[in-house]
Design a protein around this motif. Structure first.
Motif: not given
Length: 351
Positions: A313-325
């Motif tokens: 999540i940190l390395e790819k700077n994912l959004s909250p929605e992307e992190a949950i998926r």
């Protein structure tokens, strides 16, 4: 010119590779756009590998706005805290993932249950960490409080909030169904289940309706002292008529060992007259006599996956929605270790 690891700097690497110092910085920090040819970038990486160059964390933090540190926060309401084998294994798994991906892991304790007196840990307030892993007992309100800090988090367990935050957990309804299948295979339908979570109570409630052949009793708990808890239910067990006693008990390692010993002292030995399955894979369960059969989540794997997901999540700077998926794809499983504590009633019926 030969350089020694201790005094090698980014400027040294730049001079050796024939590039600007800014190019070296971008290579170290895995920037997407690097103003240099692929040959020069390759040369910089070869020099870094050859001399085992490690950038100063303070300088790297200034460049990337990140500390490469995460926190493992355990709820103060969780029994025995890090002395609990489940949580110590989760922490060990998280540390292992951090080592592999060159992060540091802090461990801290925070009471997620007392929301009115909830205090955000100092390292979160100061943002000296990039994200955190939460484990142990907690209310959803506490997660909302932490979410106000707007920091990436991953929660270990708690499937009911899977759509709100990234969760690493098993399909507990399916897994608890496997446990009942195993019990039925061995002829056990009268079962006591001790010290389980609210999620598991919900699951066993559903399973009881679907499988009326079982007589499940969900014991009060978890108790802050497993030993006191076990003595209490051993006394309750012994007070029951033979026909009403369970034939199988499912609980934590301390609970099972203490209760098995107390019942044996009162003429009810394991596995001849009572069977036990433990949901904690510990040395205590393995070394008890008889050794306890275990059906437990792989807690090291849970912690490892949690940290790995957080780092991605940190390395790819994912959004909250992307992190949950991303987290939803990490479904853990339980592991069955058959030992000596379960009597096969069905086999005895055949003979």
């Amino acid at each position: 010119m030969e350089y020694h690891t201790k005094r090698l700097t980014m400027q040294n690497i730049a001079d050796m590779a024939g590039v600007d110092k800014a190019v070296v910085s971008k290579v170290i920090n895995n920037a997407r756009m690097i103003p240099a040819s692929s040959e020069k970038v390759k040369r910089v990486r070869e020099i870094i590998r050859k001399y085992h160059y490690i950038p100063l964390s303070a300088a790297q933090s200034l460049a990337t706005k990140r500390t490469r540190q995460i926190a493992f926060l355990l709820s103060e309401a969780s029994e025995a805290l890090f002395a609990n084998p489940a949580f110590s294994l989760m922490l060990t798994g998280a540390v292992r993932a951090c080592q592999e991906f060159h992060y540091q892991c802090q461990a801290d304790i925070c009471d997620f249950m007392n929301i009115h007196n909830f205090i955000v840990p100092e390292n979160l307030r100061n943002r000296s960490i990039d994200g955190c892993i939460l484990a142990g007992a907690m209310y959803d309100d506490a997660l909302a409080k932490i979410a106000e800090i707007r920091m990436p988090i991953v929660v270990l367990g708690g499937k009911n909030i899977r759509r709100q935050v990234p969760i690493i957990s098993r399909n507990s309804l399916k897994e608890n169904g496997f446990f009942l299948d195993y019990a039925l295979k061995h002829g056990h339908t009268r079962i006591w289940i001790a010290g389980i979570s609210s999620n598991s109570k919900h699951d066993f409630g559903i399973l009881q309706k679907e499988r009326p052949q079982f007589q499940l009793r969900l014991l009060d708990g978890p108790h802050p002292d497993e030993i006191v808890y076990a003595y209490h239910w051993a006394k309750r067990f012994l007070a029951l008529p033979q026909s009403e006693r369970p034939t199988l008990i499912f609980g934590a390692d301390q609970f099972c060992c203490v209760m098995a010993r107390e019942l044996a002292r009162n003429g009810v030995p394991c596995p001849e007259q009572i069977s036990f399955i433990c949901f904690s894979d510990t040395e205590m369960a393995a070394c008890y006599n008889p050794a306890l059969t275990v059906y437990a989540e792989r807690h090291f794997d849970v912690g490892y996956r949690g940290a790995k997901v957080l780092i991605e999540i940190l390395e790819k700077n994912l959004s909250p929605e992307e992190a949950i998926r991303l987290a939803n794809r990490e479904v853990t499983t339980s592991n069955l270790i058959e030992r000596e504590s379960v009597r096969n009633l069905k086999m005895e019926e055949r003979t």
